[in-house]
Design a protein around this motif. Structure first.
Motif, mmCIF file in Angstrom:
data_model
loop_
_atom_site.group_PDB
_atom_site.id
_atom_site.type_symbol
_atom_site.label_atom_id
_atom_site.label_comp_id
_atom_site.label_asym_id
_atom_site.label_seq_id
_atom_site.Cartn_x
_atom_site.Cartn_y
_atom_site.Cartn_z
ATOM 1 N N LEU A 177 0.816 -1.214 0.000
ATOM 2 C CA LEU A 177 0.000 0.000 0.000
ATOM 3 C C LEU A 177 0.851 1.268 0.000
ATOM 4 O O LEU A 177 0.466 2.275 -0.592
ATOM 5 N N ARG A 209 -4.972 3.164 -5.016
ATOM 6 C CA ARG A 209 -5.605 2.655 -3.796
ATOM 7 C C ARG A 209 -7.125 2.797 -3.856
ATOM 8 O O ARG A 209 -7.859 1.911 -3.397
ATOM 9 N N SER A 210 -7.599 3.902 -4.414
ATOM 10 C CA SER A 210 -9.053 4.124 -4.447
ATOM 11 C C SER A 210 -9.733 3.349 -5.571
ATOM 12 O O SER A 210 -10.851 2.852 -5.396
ATOM 13 N N VAL A 240 -7.340 -1.025 -5.254
ATOM 14 C CA VAL A 240 -7.214 -1.788 -4.014
ATOM 15 C C VAL A 240 -8.521 -1.772 -3.220
ATOM 16 O O VAL A 240 -8.974 -2.817 -2.736
ATOM 17 N N LEU A 278 -5.491 2.920 3.958
ATOM 18 C CA LEU A 278 -6.529 3.491 3.091
ATOM 19 C C LEU A 278 -7.269 4.654 3.742
ATOM 20 O O LEU A 278 -8.286 5.107 3.216
#
Length: 861
Positions: free
Chosen positions: A278, A286-287, A290, A323
């Motif tokens: 990450l 990430r958005s 992931v 996150l």
């Protein structure tokens, strides 16, 4: 066969023959054991000529064809390499290479460990090692036994770290291309995956992109799920080696595909790798990539794929914080609720329906649910950061309560380990979890108590001083429940067989003078320590109790209680009937010499220690002889000249009257050591400067305790008659206001400086009274003192730097400004009390009469 009953033995003639028959049968049982011994011919064949050198003997044993002999030579290979590397490489290593082709598992494992030891010890250069050992490692890498193959692989991975790039490229990377092909065996492809992960950090990005990444893609799409799983686990190392850009374009698409694999083990490995990467992914990845995958994992974990629950719960803390920046408020709340659901998994029925869910759970499911809750306990500090410590009571306190009261020991054990981290994060709100601390201290499992005790001093300090109302409310709220919990925990540890937990607990209880009052320690803990010393049968536990007892005595604030404890130590230990108690008395005296000043030891314990030179037990006299050098180091000349004479007289008696040979040998050795020792004098000397400063500070603090006790007594007496005195003084001042003002002027003119001296005396008493109120709470503060260790070097540095302004003159000193006025003058030079002030625990009247003038002199200076 007649049964032998020992409770009712009948030695009549009729029964005696039955016992003889039983003994004969026992001898028959032993006969096969005797026949299994080696014959002379076998012994002759196993005998080696003693005149052979180590190299020749190793070659001979390897040539004998016996695995046990060859294994012993292989295990001794690092020693041979240290003694004679050239001959070992020339004669022994080729023989080992031949033997390993037909060797068994034990010799193979031994060889892998020996080769790794030779590399770590650097017996030869890395070039010589790669030339001689690397080919043997590569030949045995694909052994048919999985354990042997893994052992050689571990050795090879360690060798890769030390090898130069050119050697790695020619000897390892080029053959790796063929071994990673689909036509090779499963074991060969698994080995290739692990080697690729190690090689990714050895080469530049362009070489990895050209030669390693094609192999990575091929292995990620292998037909065997074991290979795909192993390759998933290596993708993190590969991503670290190739950088962010190639990770985004090459590694991340492979991970996304593997996260949707048909095999649960592959999906699990892909998920764990995504969590670990990450920090390398930007906000968009990430958005957009992931987060949807994680949401899918969470949804499937309860419905179709429970195998991922354990891994998901373990990585949830890292996942939520990784996150955190891209979560919407709704997603934030959803993940928090998901964590709460995992924390109580298996403990409650969903939707409140009595559908016999608990009865239908299999044993495997129970174990899985316990692991999930244990992982939730492990991630609890991370979840506090996720919700913000300010929201702890509203969002997470109920979960914290459930985890601390979980029915399974592993869950509570994990909470006990992480309790200190939780307390640090809560800071001002730490008082809200003191009930859970009491609960864990009273836990039925000693494993939980042992885990909590590790950071018990820090936890107690945060509980009493870290809250919003640290001075009064939080301390008063927590201590009434805390003291019974601490005593109960010690009693449970004492009655168990786990003496190490008991010893650890007693060592940590030395922090209590900083936590609770001197009276509470005296009535609840101090006598208990003395009882443990007298009755416990485990030596480490007795020593831990003795040291903690000395700490309690060091900071006890009542002269009567101190005298009582000292008298009990001398009578019940030093003069005890059991020699074991007298040995413990010597241990206690050693701790007293460490924690107290020299004058304190000389006044109360010097002569009782010397009395043990006449002890009837040799072990006691022997232990005393070992302690005599430390005893002599407490003397100062000329103040303790009479004690020195007593010491010399006892040593002469030991030399003349000792009959035990072992004790006499130690006495003679001790006499030589005592003759070489130099005794410090009352005045400061350069060679004793550091120790003298440390001892002066200890003596000053002991003297300060006496002054505090007297001031507190005076304060109590004054409070009783303060009302009547104030009324009379007010009326008198109203009538004689003018007269008193004139008298004050005349006194100030007649005796210059007297009024300042009087006010100085009052200020001195006020400062001492302030110190008396705060001494016990500051006595063992970790920032300013360390009673467990007395390093001379660190204390010397502190003393040397503080001669001109002694506010921090000793490792046992305190930061309170009121302490500094006692030891410093206006000129900035240190003013230490006279070393001849040995009457530290005299009566209060003698002390006050002797100190009034000295106090006024110090304050006027």
């Amino acid at each position: 066969m007649h049964p032998i009953i020992f409770s009712k033995m009948d030695f009549s003639q009729s029964n005696l023959f039955g016992y003889i028959e039983d003994l004969q049968e026992l001898t028959i049982i032993e006969r096969p054991v005797r026949r299994s011994l080696k014959t002379p011919e076998e012994i002759e064949r196993l005998t080696v000529d003693e005149e052979l050198s180590d190299i020749e003997r190793a070659v001979y044993l390897l040539s004998s064809g016996q695995d046990i002999r060859g294994t012993s030579v292989v295990a001794n290979l690092p020693v041979l390499m240290r003694q004679n590397p050239a001959e070992t490489l020339r004669r022994v290593l080729p023989k080992i290479r031949e033997v390993l082709h037909v060797a068994g598992v034990e010799m193979q494992l031994t060889a892998a460990v020996s080769f790794l030891t030779v590399l770590q010890e650097e017996s030869v250069s890395i070039h010589t090692y790669s030339h001689s050992f690397l080919h043997i490692i590569l030949q045995n890498l694909e052994h048919r036994d999985a354990g042997v193959s893994n052992a050689w692989l571990e050795t090879l991975l360690a060798v890769i770290e030390a090898l130069p790039k050119e050697t790695i490229r020619h000897e390892i990377l080029n053959p790796l291309v063929s071994k990673a092909q689909l036509s090779q065996t499963l074991q060969s492809r698994l080995v290739s995956c692990k080697m690729i992960g190690k090689l990714a950090n050895k080469f530049e990005a362009h070489i990895i992109k050209r030669e390693i990444l094609p192999l990575v893609k091929s292995l990620c799409q292998d037909v065997e799920y074991e290979v795909r799983t192993c390759m998933c686990q290596q993708l993190e190392s590969i991503a670290r080696g190739i950088g962010t850009e190639l990770t985004k374009t090459v590694v991340l698409p492979e991970l996304v595909e593997l996260a949707r694999d048909e095999s649960s083990s592959v999906r699990l490995a892909a998920f764990e790798t995504l969590v670990n990467l990450l920090d390398m992914l930007d906000a968009d990845d990430r958005s957009q990539t992931v987060l949807p995958l994680v949401k899918t994992f969470c949804e499937k974990s309860f419905k179709a794929d429970e195998s991922i629950l354990v891994s998901l719960s373990f990585h949830l803390g890292k996942l939520c914080n990784g996150l955190y920046g891209i979560f919407t408020p709704e997603q934030h709340l959803r993940f928090l609720e998901f964590y709460k659901k995992l924390s109580t998994l298996g403990l409650q029925q969903e939707n409140g329906h009595n559908d016999k869910q608990l009865q239908l759970q299999t044993l495997e499911q129970e174990k899985k649910y316990i692991s999930v809750r244990k992982n939730c306990a492990y991630n609890f500090p991370a979840m506090i950061v996720f919700v913000d410590p300010k929201n702890f009571h509203l969002e997470l306190y109920s979960i914290f309560f459930c985890l601390c009261h979980d029915p399974e020991v592993p869950v509570r054990y994990t909470m006990a380990i992480s309790f200190y981290e939780v307390a640090k994060l809560l800071t001002s709100g730490v008082y809200t979890i003191h009930k859970e601390l009491v609960t864990l201290l009273q836990d039925e499992s000693l494993e939980v108590l042992d885990a909590l005790v590790g950071h018990l001093p820090e936890i107690l300090e945060l509980m009493t001083n870290g809250g919003e109302n640290s001075a009064s409310e939080s301390k008063l709220l927590s201590i009434p429940d805390l003291i019974p919990a601490l005593t109960t925990a010690e009693q449970r540890a004492a009655t168990s067989l786990k003496w190490r937990t008991h010893e650890k607990l007693l060592q940590k209880y030395a922090c209590l003078p900083h936590i609770i009052s001197s009276d509470q320690i005296y009535y609840r803990f101090l006598h208990r320590m003395l009882t443990i010393i007298l009755t416990n049968n485990v030596l480490p536990v007795q020593k831990a109790a003795a040291r903690t007892l000395c700490v309690y005595l060091r900071y006890n604030r009542k002269q009567e209680q101190r005298h009582e404890v000292i008298q009990k130590l001398i009578e019940q230990l030093g003069q005890g009937k059991s020699y074991w108690n007298r040995l413990r008395f010597l241990d206690t005296c050693e701790f007293i010499m460490e924690l107290f000043s020299k004058s304190f030891f000389c006044k109360y314990f010097f002569l009782p220690v010397l009395e043990l030179t006449h002890d009837p037990v040799a072990n006691v006299r022997m232990k005393l002889c070992y302690l005599l050098p430390k005893v002599k180091s407490t003397l100062k000349i000329p103040t303790d000249k009479h004690l020195l004479q007593q010491l010399e007289l006892c040593i002469r008696k030991l030399l003349c009257q000792e009959k035990d040979k072992d004790v006499l040998t130690i006495v003679k050795r001790t006499v030589l050591e005592l003759d070489r020792m130099e005794i410090s004098v009352d005045a400061f000397q350069k060679r004793f400067y550091e120790n003298d400063l440390l001892d002066q500070e200890k003596e000053r603090q002991e003297h300060l305790l006496l002054e505090m006790e007297q001031l507190e007594k005076e304060k109590q007496q004054n409070e009783g008659r303060s009302t009547n005195i104030n009324d009379k003084m007010f009326e008198k001042k109203r009538r004689d206001c003018k007269t008193s003002s004139v008298l004050a002027k005349s006194i100030s003119l007649a005796v210059p400086g007297s009024s300042s001296g009087t006010s100085g005396g009052k200020e001195d008493r006020k400062s001492k009274l302030v110190r008396s109120q705060s001494f016990s709470t500051q006595a063992l503060h970790p920032k300013y003192s360390n009673i467990d260790k007395c390093p001379n070097k660190s204390s010397a540095t502190g003393y040397t730097s503080s001669v001109s302004g002694i506010g921090k003159s000793c490792m046992l000193s305190f930061s309170d400004d009121s302490f500094r006025t006692h030891s410093t003058g206006n000129s900035g030079n240190a003013v230490f009390p006279s070393s001849s002030s040995r009457n530290l625990f005299n009566s209060a009247d003698q002390k006050n009469n002797g100190n009034k003038e000295s106090q006024s002199r110090k304050m006027s200076m």
